[in-house]
Design an enzyme around this catalytic site. Structure first.
Site, PDB file in Angstrom:
ATOM      1  N   SER A   1     -11.143   8.491   0.854  1.00 27.16           N
ATOM      2  CA  SER A   1     -11.797   7.916   1.373  1.00 27.16           C
ATOM      3  C   SER A   1     -12.610   7.730   2.928  1.00 27.16           C
ATOM      4  O   SER A   1     -13.106   9.240   2.740  1.00 27.16           O
ATOM      5  CB  SER A   1     -10.344   7.784   2.489  1.00 27.16           C
ATOM      6  OG  SER A   1      -8.604   7.286   1.655  1.00 27.16           O
TER       7      SER A   1
ATOM      8  N   ALA B   1     -23.818  -9.199   0.291  1.00 27.25           N
ATOM      9  CA  ALA B   1     -23.400  -7.879   0.917  1.00 27.25           C
ATOM     10  C   ALA B   1     -23.276  -6.826   0.850  1.00 27.25           C
ATOM     11  O   ALA B   1     -22.946  -6.865  -0.541  1.00 27.25           O
ATOM     12  CB  ALA B   1     -22.520  -8.513   2.212  1.00 27.25           C
TER      13      ALA B   1
ATOM     14  N   PHE C   1     -13.897 -16.486  -0.036  1.00 29.19           N
ATOM     15  CA  PHE C   1     -12.612 -15.304  -0.234  1.00 29.19           C
ATOM     16  C   PHE C   1     -11.440 -15.539   0.058  1.00 29.19           C
ATOM     17  O   PHE C   1     -11.684 -16.758   1.390  1.00 29.19           O
ATOM     18  CB  PHE C   1     -13.383 -13.934   0.347  1.00 29.19           C
ATOM     19  CG  PHE C   1     -13.696 -13.055  -0.375  1.00 29.19           C
ATOM     20  CD1 PHE C   1     -13.567 -12.489  -1.517  1.00 29.19           C
ATOM     21  CD2 PHE C   1     -15.738 -13.365  -0.689  1.00 29.19           C
ATOM     22  CE1 PHE C   1     -13.581 -11.341  -2.878  1.00 29.19           C
ATOM     23  CE2 PHE C   1     -16.177 -12.516  -1.506  1.00 29.19           C
ATOM     24  CZ  PHE C   1     -15.616 -11.829  -2.637  1.00 29.19           C
TER      25      PHE C   1
ATOM     26  N   SER D   1      -5.996  -2.639   1.577  1.00 29.24           N
ATOM     27  CA  SER D   1      -6.493  -2.180   0.168  1.00 29.24           C
ATOM     28  C   SER D   1      -6.749  -3.601  -0.291  1.00 29.24           C
ATOM     29  O   SER D   1      -6.586  -3.380  -1.899  1.00 29.24           O
ATOM     30  CB  SER D   1      -6.130  -1.375  -0.024  1.00 29.24           C
ATOM     31  OG  SER D   1      -5.366  -0.416   0.702  1.00 29.24           O
TER      32      SER D   1
ATOM     33  N   GLU E   1       1.076  -0.927  -0.073  1.00 29.66           N
ATOM     34  CA  GLU E   1      -0.154   0.386  -0.129  1.00 29.66           C
ATOM     35  C   GLU E   1       0.873   1.093   0.119  1.00 29.66           C
ATOM     36  O   GLU E   1       0.166   1.923   0.488  1.00 29.66           O
ATOM     37  CB  GLU E   1      -1.076  -0.248   1.131  1.00 29.66           C
ATOM     38  CG  GLU E   1      -1.675  -1.444   1.272  1.00 29.66           C
ATOM     39  CD  GLU E   1      -2.756  -1.444   2.476  1.00 29.66           C
ATOM     40  OE1 GLU E   1      -4.557  -0.772   2.648  1.00 29.66           O
ATOM     41  OE2 GLU E   1      -2.169  -1.417   3.172  1.00 29.66           O
TER      42      GLU E   1
ATOM     43  N   GLU F   1     -13.935  -5.999   9.104  1.00 26.04           N
ATOM     44  CA  GLU F   1     -12.116  -5.915   9.963  1.00 26.04           C
ATOM     45  C   GLU F   1     -12.360  -4.520  10.207  1.00 26.04           C
ATOM     46  O   GLU F   1     -13.300  -3.538  10.314  1.00 26.04           O
ATOM     47  CB  GLU F   1     -11.236  -6.407   8.739  1.00 26.04           C
ATOM     48  CG  GLU F   1     -10.854  -5.133   7.731  1.00 26.04           C
ATOM     49  CD  GLU F   1     -10.649  -5.325   6.496  1.00 26.04           C
ATOM     50  OE1 GLU F   1      -9.336  -6.200   6.691  1.00 26.04           O
ATOM     51  OE2 GLU F   1     -10.635  -4.587   5.567  1.00 26.04           O
TER      52      GLU F   1
END
Length: 344
Positions: free
Chosen positions: A317, A217, A174, A182, A13, A306
């Site tokens: 952001s 979701a 997943f 990210s 990142e 998370e």
């Protein structure tokens, strides 16, 4: 007050960190702080960035930069540090430990809470102990002989990963590198035969890997702020362009969007705000975090996904947007974060 911003770093990142730092630097009150920016390149070299450089995301971010060799002496010359670092070596407690050893206050979570939140496997255990609902998952470890094994709750290991996944929740699922952010090292698997190949790809980013059940979701986010008395923002909603919110969706795809408040019932938003504070306390968080949730469209179940203890601060952001919606401007948010760092 002498303030040090730290950006870049060696994680996947790196580029996001530099974008975040550019945005933060623009919002800082220069009448209140004497600001220095330190950049860490992807090889791990530290640089005192030139004051004339304003866009740290640009290719010329290291123009006229001076390498910092006496790191402890350099860090100790500041009153407070704002680490604008995402991912490994920035959000995982490692650089926080360096700041602790240097004896300099810093923005954000401390060593243990940073490390706990960065590691999805550990986060799952702490959040489960707090009684907060999470998506069903399996923990896979890449051993040092490069063999992948399932690690059960009782620490026993199983080698037949595909059978375990199919028996537990099947596909789609997943696969996520445990200590990456990210959505780097995160893959959606739709076919049984793709489980092992994607597991090996995730293993390039971390030796700890999480396999989660896929749910249909709505992705929701809430910002928290504080040390002891924690506040939570209204809830925001992610509107990804694509199957899920990938790195590209977040930072490159103009068709992905966010909305505040989220397009869900107020009762759900109220629950998320409470659960976000509980989750932050469960990891013993300090300063700030963005808490991400899944709302199952089919069952109505709410899951914590998370916590991000150094969330993005780019101009798109969610964390700073949620705080602005809450009535805290980015300028004031920076002031509050620094005050929280000095309070500890």
């Amino acid at each position: 007050m002498k303030l040090l911003l730290v950006c870049g770093g060696q994680s996947t990142e790196h580029s996001v960190s530099r974008m975040s730092c550019t945005n933060i630097r623009k919002k800082i009150d220069d009448t209140r702080y004497e600001v220095t920016v330190l950049g860490i390149d992807q090889e791990g070299t530290w640089y005192h960035l030139d004051d004339e450089v304003k866009d740290y995301a640009s290719d010329n971010w290291l123009n006229n930069a001076k390498e910092v060799k006496e790191i402890f002496e350099f860090l100790r010359s500041f009153d407070v540090i704002f680490p604008v670092l995402h991912g490994m070596y920035g959000e995982d407690g490692t650089i926080q430990g360096l700041f602790e050893m240097a004896g300099v206050p810093y923005v954000g979570c401390r060593v243990n809470d940073s490390a706990n939140a960065m590691d999805k496997v550990i986060t799952k255990k702490l959040i489960d102990a707090a009684g907060i609902k999470q998506v069903p998952s399996l923990y896979v470890k890449k051993r040092f002989d490069d063999e992948f094994v399932i690690v059960n709750d009782d620490t026993t290991e199983e080698k037949d990963i595909v059978k375990k996944v199919m028996d537990t929740f099947g596909v789609p699922c997943f696969i996520k590198a445990s200590r990456s952010g990210s959505s780097v090292g995160c893959y959606k698997v739709n076919k049984e035969e793709d489980i092992l190949p994607k597991l090996k790809e995730a293993g390039q980013y971390d030796r700890k890997i999480l396999i989660e059940k896929s749910i249909n979701a709505t992705e929701l986010e809430c910002a928290v702020l504080g040390n002891d008395d924690i506040i939570s923002s209204r809830v925001g909603q992610i509107l990804p362009h694509g199957e899920f919110y990938t790195f590209e969706s977040k930072y490159e795809d103009e068709e992905s969007a966010t909305c505040i408040p989220a397009r869900v019932d107020q009762s759900i938003q109220d629950t998320i705000r409470k659960e976000a504070v509980r989750a932050f306390k469960a990891i013993d968080g300090h300063g700030l975090a963005r808490c991400d949730f899944f709302l199952d469209k089919d069952t109505g179940d709410l899951y914590l996904n998370e916590l991000n203890t150094l969330p993005g601060f780019t101009n798109i952001s969610m964390y700073p947007q949620l705080m602005e919606d809450f009535g805290i401007s980015q300028e004031e948010l920076i002031n509050r974060l620094i005050a929280l760092a000095l309070e500890r």
